[in-house]
Write a protein that holds these residues in place. Structure first.
Motif, mmCIF file in Angstrom:
data_model
loop_
_atom_site.group_PDB
_atom_site.id
_atom_site.type_symbol
_atom_site.label_atom_id
_atom_site.label_comp_id
_atom_site.label_asym_id
_atom_site.label_seq_id
_atom_site.Cartn_x
_atom_site.Cartn_y
_atom_site.Cartn_z
ATOM 1 N N ILE A 195 0.843 -1.198 0.000
ATOM 2 C CA ILE A 195 0.000 0.000 0.000
ATOM 3 C C ILE A 195 0.876 1.246 0.000
ATOM 4 O O ILE A 195 1.789 1.373 0.816
ATOM 5 C CB ILE A 195 -0.930 0.017 1.235
ATOM 6 N N ILE A 196 0.583 2.164 -0.922
ATOM 7 C CA ILE A 196 1.337 3.414 -1.067
ATOM 8 C C ILE A 196 0.364 4.565 -0.907
ATOM 9 O O ILE A 196 -0.604 4.685 -1.669
ATOM 10 C CB ILE A 196 2.015 3.484 -2.446
ATOM 11 N N LEU A 197 0.613 5.408 0.078
ATOM 12 C CA LEU A 197 -0.287 6.520 0.371
ATOM 13 C C LEU A 197 0.441 7.841 0.193
ATOM 14 O O LEU A 197 1.516 8.029 0.763
ATOM 15 C CB LEU A 197 -0.790 6.445 1.817
ATOM 16 N N ALA A 198 -0.125 8.752 -0.562
ATOM 17 C CA ALA A 198 0.350 10.135 -0.562
ATOM 18 C C ALA A 198 -0.489 10.889 0.449
ATOM 19 O O ALA A 198 -1.721 10.772 0.457
ATOM 20 C CB ALA A 198 0.206 10.764 -1.940
ATOM 21 N N THR A 199 0.161 11.642 1.319
ATOM 22 C CA THR A 199 -0.588 12.299 2.383
ATOM 23 C C THR A 199 0.140 13.525 2.905
ATOM 24 O O THR A 199 1.373 13.605 2.830
ATOM 25 C CB THR A 199 -0.850 11.312 3.541
ATOM 26 N N HIS A 200 -0.623 14.472 3.434
ATOM 27 C CA HIS A 200 -0.068 15.581 4.198
ATOM 28 C C HIS A 200 -0.174 15.304 5.693
ATOM 29 O O HIS A 200 0.346 16.056 6.507
ATOM 30 C CB HIS A 200 -0.831 16.883 3.895
ATOM 31 N N SER A 201 -0.869 14.237 6.036
ATOM 32 C CA SER A 201 -1.260 13.985 7.412
ATOM 33 C C SER A 201 -0.220 13.175 8.181
ATOM 34 O O SER A 201 0.123 12.048 7.791
ATOM 35 C CB SER A 201 -2.604 13.242 7.445
ATOM 36 N N SER A 202 0.247 13.714 9.287
ATOM 37 C CA SER A 202 1.135 12.967 10.174
ATOM 38 C C SER A 202 0.390 11.823 10.839
ATOM 39 O O SER A 202 0.975 10.786 11.146
ATOM 40 C CB SER A 202 1.728 13.897 11.235
ATOM 41 N N PHE A 203 -0.915 12.001 11.052
ATOM 42 C CA PHE A 203 -1.747 10.936 11.618
ATOM 43 C C PHE A 203 -1.717 9.709 10.708
ATOM 44 O O PHE A 203 -1.583 8.571 11.176
ATOM 45 C CB PHE A 203 -3.183 11.445 11.787
ATOM 46 N N VAL A 204 -1.841 9.927 9.403
ATOM 47 C CA VAL A 204 -1.787 8.818 8.451
ATOM 48 C C VAL A 204 -0.389 8.206 8.421
ATOM 49 O O VAL A 204 -0.221 6.980 8.454
ATOM 50 C CB VAL A 204 -2.200 9.293 7.042
ATOM 51 N N ALA A 205 0.634 9.047 8.379
ATOM 52 C CA ALA A 205 2.012 8.566 8.309
ATOM 53 C C ALA A 205 2.365 7.692 9.504
ATOM 54 O O ALA A 205 3.139 6.729 9.382
ATOM 55 C CB ALA A 205 2.970 9.746 8.200
ATOM 56 N N GLU A 206 1.819 8.006 10.672
ATOM 57 C CA GLU A 206 2.067 7.216 11.878
ATOM 58 C C GLU A 206 1.659 5.758 11.701
ATOM 59 O O GLU A 206 2.224 4.869 12.333
ATOM 60 C CB GLU A 206 1.297 7.797 13.065
ATOM 61 N N HIS A 207 0.659 5.515 10.875
ATOM 62 C CA HIS A 207 0.144 4.163 10.687
ATOM 63 C C HIS A 207 0.952 3.366 9.656
ATOM 64 O O HIS A 207 0.688 2.185 9.447
ATOM 65 C CB HIS A 207 -1.318 4.214 10.256
ATOM 66 N N CYS A 208 1.895 4.021 8.995
ATOM 67 C CA CYS A 208 2.657 3.379 7.923
ATOM 68 C C CYS A 208 3.979 2.809 8.434
ATOM 69 O O CYS A 208 4.507 3.244 9.457
ATOM 70 C CB CYS A 208 2.919 4.374 6.798
ATOM 71 N N ASP A 209 4.511 1.845 7.702
ATOM 72 C CA ASP A 209 5.792 1.231 8.063
ATOM 73 C C ASP A 209 6.963 2.163 7.781
ATOM 74 O O ASP A 209 7.943 2.181 8.526
ATOM 75 C CB ASP A 209 5.990 -0.078 7.293
ATOM 76 N N GLU A 210 6.864 2.902 6.701
ATOM 77 C CA GLU A 210 7.931 3.816 6.294
ATOM 78 C C GLU A 210 7.309 5.107 5.773
ATOM 79 O O GLU A 210 6.205 5.101 5.228
ATOM 80 C CB GLU A 210 8.801 3.208 5.181
ATOM 81 N N THR A 211 8.061 6.197 5.924
ATOM 82 C CA THR A 211 7.634 7.477 5.364
ATOM 83 C C THR A 211 8.748 8.018 4.475
ATOM 84 O O THR A 211 9.929 7.943 4.832
ATOM 85 C CB THR A 211 7.322 8.496 6.478
ATOM 86 N N TYR A 212 8.358 8.559 3.315
ATOM 87 C CA TYR A 212 9.312 9.144 2.381
ATOM 88 C C TYR A 212 8.916 10.588 2.104
ATOM 89 O O TYR A 212 7.730 10.923 2.064
ATOM 90 C CB TYR A 212 9.334 8.358 1.063
ATOM 91 N N LEU A 213 9.911 11.415 1.886
ATOM 92 C CA LEU A 213 9.691 12.827 1.570
ATOM 93 C C LEU A 213 10.065 13.071 0.115
ATOM 94 O O LEU A 213 11.210 12.819 -0.290
ATOM 95 C CB LEU A 213 10.530 13.711 2.488
ATOM 96 N N LEU A 214 9.103 13.554 -0.676
ATOM 97 C CA LEU A 214 9.342 13.848 -2.085
ATOM 98 C C LEU A 214 9.763 15.297 -2.258
ATOM 99 O O LEU A 214 9.093 16.216 -1.779
ATOM 100 C CB LEU A 214 8.078 13.587 -2.899
ATOM 101 N N THR A 215 10.902 15.505 -2.918
ATOM 102 C CA THR A 215 11.334 16.826 -3.349
ATOM 103 C C THR A 215 11.577 16.761 -4.848
ATOM 104 O O THR A 215 11.469 15.692 -5.463
ATOM 105 C CB THR A 215 12.614 17.275 -2.630
ATOM 106 N N LYS A 216 11.917 17.873 -5.434
ATOM 107 C CA LYS A 216 12.158 17.899 -6.879
ATOM 108 C C LYS A 216 13.313 16.990 -7.272
ATOM 109 O O LYS A 216 13.323 16.441 -8.373
ATOM 110 C CB LYS A 216 12.447 19.336 -7.330
ATOM 111 N N ASN A 217 14.272 16.813 -6.365
ATOM 112 C CA ASN A 217 15.509 16.115 -6.724
ATOM 113 C C ASN A 217 15.637 14.703 -6.162
ATOM 114 O O ASN A 217 16.598 14.001 -6.485
ATOM 115 C CB ASN A 217 16.715 16.935 -6.271
ATOM 116 N N GLU A 218 14.689 14.278 -5.310
ATOM 117 C CA GLU A 218 14.808 12.923 -4.775
ATOM 118 C C GLU A 218 13.555 12.541 -3.985
ATOM 119 O O GLU A 218 12.708 13.378 -3.661
ATOM 120 C CB GLU A 218 16.034 12.799 -3.859
ATOM 121 N N LEU A 219 13.499 11.253 -3.678
ATOM 122 C CA LEU A 219 12.517 10.718 -2.749
ATOM 123 C C LEU A 219 13.315 10.123 -1.602
ATOM 124 O O LEU A 219 13.936 9.073 -1.749
ATOM 125 C CB LEU A 219 11.655 9.642 -3.425
#
Length: 235
Positions: A195-219
């Protein structure tokens, strides 16, 4: 667990401008990840690439052993139908149809009755889980934004996808309902679904195994301590 999805050096351009580049990602079965990033950075575009709705400008994308960037749009549509559950941010619906009829849109051209019967049972179960079983007969335009979003989630799950790609799937939901959706995603994860979720929510991110930050130059991967610190700051 095995690797279900690999992105290598993905780049996306639009009208000559680079949206993002140098995107690398590997996801396992039974893994749920969150992708965060500022508005307009391209989270939805990246999810569209993963879902086979768009093609990258360059780079390699493997879904299992399928080299996705070599497939045409018709082939991508067939792959998505069989393997990917896509939950869009706004859950586009067909006005004039009931909620139930909108859920059934992916089954319109399905000829296999066993698949149809299984899907109907799945609709019944998911409608109860997401507490919209009493709304199925209503015209879709009569539903609230949160109710429509739940209908869209059900529609994306009825064919038992191998990968669920969700763009802000809880954005229109209150915290209690969002928790039910995330709990169901965890059940899917326990069955081997990625499952891959795009989110602004820290509440959602807390429930995930890993969190990634997308910028123009990398993930980039957000490590546990950094993730906890950011969640604490945003509560």
């Amino acid at each position: 667990m095995s690797t279900v999805l690999v992105l290598k050096d993905i780049k996306k351009e639009f009208h000559g401008a680079t949206i993002f580049e140098n995107i690398h990602l590997s996801i396992l079965t039974s893994q749920m990840i969150a992708i965060k990033g500022k508005s307009g950075i391209g989270k939805s575009t990246l999810l569209n690439i993963i879902a086979g709705l768009e093609r990258p400008s360059s780079g390699t994308y493997f879904l299992g052993d399928i080299k996705m960037e070599t497939k045409n749009l018709n082939q991508l549509s067939e792959i998505r139908k069989k393997k990917i559950g896509y939950i869009s941010q706004h859950s586009p619906m067909i006005p004039g149809l009931s909620a139930f009829e909108n859920i059934c849109v992916p089954l319109w051209f399905e000829k296999n009755m066993n698949i149809k019967n299984k899907a109907m049972k799945e609709i019944t179960e998911l409608s109860r889980v997401f507490e919209v079983d009493h709304l199925l007969h209503k015209r879709i335009e009569k539903l609230s934004g949160g109710e429509t979003q739940r209908i869209g989630i059900i529609r994306s799950l009825i064919h038992h996808p191998e990968v669920v790609v969700a763009d802000e799937p809880t954005a229109a939901l209150d915290e209690e309902t969002a928790s039910k959706v995330l709990d169901y995603f965890k059940k899917l994860k326990s069955k081997g679904i990625a499952i891959i979720l795009a989110t602004h929510s820290s509440f959602v991110a807390e429930h995930c195994d890993e969190t990634y930050l997308l910028t123009k130059n990398e993930l980039s991967h957000v490590n546990t301590s950094e993730k906890d610190r950011k969640v604490g700051m945003n509560k």
